[in-house]
Motif scaffolding. Structure first.
Motif, mmCIF file in Angstrom:
data_model
loop_
_atom_site.group_PDB
_atom_site.id
_atom_site.type_symbol
_atom_site.label_atom_id
_atom_site.label_comp_id
_atom_site.label_asym_id
_atom_site.label_seq_id
_atom_site.Cartn_x
_atom_site.Cartn_y
_atom_site.Cartn_z
ATOM 1 N N ALA A 61 8.965 89.502 117.228
ATOM 2 C CA ALA A 61 10.066 89.938 117.284
ATOM 3 C C ALA A 61 11.405 89.012 116.780
ATOM 4 O O ALA A 61 11.199 89.197 115.319
ATOM 5 C CB ALA A 61 10.785 91.101 118.229
ATOM 6 N N VAL A 62 10.487 88.040 116.902
ATOM 7 C CA VAL A 62 11.426 86.790 116.669
ATOM 8 C C VAL A 62 10.522 85.919 115.281
ATOM 9 O O VAL A 62 11.303 85.940 113.852
ATOM 10 C CB VAL A 62 10.976 85.618 117.424
ATOM 11 C CG1 VAL A 62 11.661 83.589 117.204
ATOM 12 C CG2 VAL A 62 12.477 85.412 118.357
ATOM 13 N N GLY A 63 9.326 86.418 115.156
ATOM 14 C CA GLY A 63 8.432 85.960 113.371
ATOM 15 C C GLY A 63 8.982 87.063 112.607
ATOM 16 O O GLY A 63 8.763 86.189 111.472
ATOM 17 N N VAL A 64 8.478 88.248 113.287
ATOM 18 C CA VAL A 64 9.183 89.456 112.009
ATOM 19 C C VAL A 64 10.330 88.943 111.739
ATOM 20 O O VAL A 64 10.652 88.581 110.513
ATOM 21 C CB VAL A 64 9.654 90.659 112.281
ATOM 22 C CG1 VAL A 64 10.029 91.593 111.265
ATOM 23 C CG2 VAL A 64 8.040 91.160 112.986
ATOM 24 N N ALA A 65 11.467 88.439 112.312
ATOM 25 C CA ALA A 65 12.898 88.348 112.002
ATOM 26 C C ALA A 65 13.282 87.123 111.183
ATOM 27 O O ALA A 65 14.119 87.377 110.127
ATOM 28 C CB ALA A 65 13.750 87.669 113.294
ATOM 29 N N MET A 66 11.863 85.869 111.285
ATOM 30 C CA MET A 66 12.243 84.662 110.291
ATOM 31 C C MET A 66 11.575 84.611 109.119
ATOM 32 O O MET A 66 11.712 84.372 107.787
ATOM 33 C CB MET A 66 10.914 83.574 111.342
ATOM 34 C CG MET A 66 12.079 83.031 112.462
ATOM 35 S SD MET A 66 11.073 81.980 113.663
ATOM 36 C CE MET A 66 9.459 81.107 112.532
ATOM 37 N N LEU A 67 10.667 85.880 109.216
ATOM 38 C CA LEU A 67 9.806 86.260 107.889
ATOM 39 C C LEU A 67 10.754 87.159 107.072
ATOM 40 O O LEU A 67 11.251 87.315 105.513
ATOM 41 C CB LEU A 67 8.173 87.203 107.745
ATOM 42 C CG LEU A 67 7.467 86.702 108.786
ATOM 43 C CD1 LEU A 67 6.329 87.753 109.004
ATOM 44 C CD2 LEU A 67 6.687 85.810 107.323
ATOM 45 N N LEU A 68 11.009 88.023 107.502
ATOM 46 C CA LEU A 68 13.073 88.639 107.064
ATOM 47 C C LEU A 68 13.692 87.843 106.293
ATOM 48 O O LEU A 68 14.160 88.205 104.734
ATOM 49 C CB LEU A 68 12.858 89.671 107.667
ATOM 50 C CG LEU A 68 12.783 90.994 107.956
ATOM 51 C CD1 LEU A 68 12.894 91.899 108.848
ATOM 52 C CD2 LEU A 68 12.446 91.452 106.608
ATOM 53 N N ALA A 69 13.621 86.719 107.002
ATOM 54 C CA ALA A 69 15.171 86.048 106.955
ATOM 55 C C ALA A 69 14.461 85.031 105.598
ATOM 56 O O ALA A 69 15.272 84.460 104.440
ATOM 57 C CB ALA A 69 15.746 84.688 107.848
ATOM 58 N N GLY A 70 13.061 84.360 105.342
ATOM 59 C CA GLY A 70 12.394 83.974 104.626
ATOM 60 C C GLY A 70 12.382 84.688 103.432
ATOM 61 O O GLY A 70 13.210 84.180 102.280
ATOM 62 N N ALA A 71 12.519 86.007 103.252
ATOM 63 C CA ALA A 71 12.368 86.663 102.077
ATOM 64 C C ALA A 71 13.570 87.222 102.023
ATOM 65 O O ALA A 71 13.534 87.637 100.811
ATOM 66 C CB ALA A 71 11.734 88.411 102.701
ATOM 67 N N MET A 72 14.996 86.950 102.704
ATOM 68 C CA MET A 72 15.588 87.837 102.058
ATOM 69 C C MET A 72 16.790 86.117 101.711
ATOM 70 O O MET A 72 17.147 87.476 100.292
ATOM 71 C CB MET A 72 17.106 87.716 103.258
ATOM 72 C CG MET A 72 16.835 88.813 103.656
ATOM 73 S SD MET A 72 16.859 90.944 102.946
ATOM 74 C CE MET A 72 18.551 90.257 102.921
ATOM 75 N N LYS A 73 15.907 85.545 100.653
ATOM 76 C CA LYS A 73 15.930 84.527 99.909
ATOM 77 C C LYS A 73 16.073 85.254 98.357
ATOM 78 O O LYS A 73 16.929 84.422 97.535
ATOM 79 C CB LYS A 73 16.021 82.842 100.625
ATOM 80 C CG LYS A 73 16.268 82.440 101.402
ATOM 81 C CD LYS A 73 15.427 81.442 102.131
ATOM 82 C CE LYS A 73 15.678 80.698 103.125
ATOM 83 N NZ LYS A 73 15.066 79.514 103.950
ATOM 84 N N ASP A 74 14.872 85.678 98.395
ATOM 85 C CA ASP A 74 14.636 85.913 96.783
ATOM 86 C C ASP A 74 15.368 86.935 96.973
ATOM 87 O O ASP A 74 15.890 88.552 96.994
ATOM 88 C CB ASP A 74 12.729 86.506 97.268
ATOM 89 C CG ASP A 74 12.349 86.818 95.382
ATOM 90 O OD1 ASP A 74 13.366 86.559 94.487
ATOM 91 O OD2 ASP A 74 12.057 87.771 95.476
ATOM 92 N N PRO A 75 16.206 87.193 95.568
ATOM 93 C CA PRO A 75 16.910 88.871 95.474
ATOM 94 C C PRO A 75 15.783 89.815 94.968
ATOM 95 O O PRO A 75 17.018 90.952 96.137
ATOM 96 C CB PRO A 75 17.965 88.219 93.932
ATOM 97 C CG PRO A 75 17.302 87.031 93.828
ATOM 98 C CD PRO A 75 16.525 86.551 94.682
ATOM 99 N N ALA A 76 15.397 90.169 94.928
ATOM 100 C CA ALA A 76 13.940 91.319 94.682
ATOM 101 C C ALA A 76 14.020 91.459 96.043
ATOM 102 O O ALA A 76 14.160 92.534 96.055
ATOM 103 C CB ALA A 76 13.077 90.833 93.669
ATOM 104 N N SER A 77 13.309 90.271 96.656
ATOM 105 C CA SER A 77 12.578 90.944 97.947
ATOM 106 C C SER A 77 14.242 91.579 98.796
ATOM 107 O O SER A 77 14.084 92.974 99.641
ATOM 108 C CB SER A 77 11.449 90.512 98.543
ATOM 109 O OG SER A 77 12.688 89.147 98.778
#
Length: 145
Positions: A61-77
């Motif tokens: 769960a923490v790993g997925v959250a970190m991946l999502l947080a990184g992906a949220m930096k790109d406006p398209a993703s």
């Protein structure tokens, strides 16, 4: 063959026979009788399985959250992730159900270690959580395809 051991409280998991006896097989159904030592060992295994489930799912769960947080930096993703908010919540709900299942395994294991016997109420709750977890996973699989 019905072996004889020292008389102690023994329990049959199939027919619920529970009595102080020296027999190793249930007089009602013929299955193996379990003594307090056997049940405590099973409790220790349940504690280990529960700890593994809780730790493993928390790390995922923490790993997925970190991946999502990184992906949220790109406006398209970020737009794509925001459009799938319901699915993400459902996946995290499944993670939560598995973690609750693991915590309940720890509770049952500790009960068995301390008491040296099984609690039918806790076991029925465990079955309910298992079916809830499997049913929700099947729902997610159908929803994803």
């Amino acid at each position: 063959m019905n072996e004889i051991t020292a008389p102690e409280l023994k329990e049959c998991f199939k027919c619920k026979f529970n009595e102080v006896t020296a027999a190793t097989q249930c007089p009602r159904c013929g299955r193996k009788l379990h003594n307090a030592r056997d049940i405590r060992i099973r409790g220790g295994v349940l504690v280990g399985v529960g700890l593994f489930l809780v730790a493993f799912m928390a790390v995922i769960a923490v790993g997925v959250a970190m991946l999502l947080a990184g992906a949220m930096k790109d406006p398209a993703s970020a737009r794509k992730i925001n459009s799938e908010t319901g699915m993400l919540l459902a996946v995290y709900l499944l993670f939560g159900i598995v973690i609750v299942f693991g915590l309940h395994s720890i509770v049952i294991g500790v009960w068995q270690i301390v008491a040296g016997r099984r609690s039918r109420v806790l076991i029925w709750i465990m079955w309910a959580l298992l079916f809830l977890m499997l049913g929700f996973a099947a729902f997610l699989r159908a929803y994803l395809s």
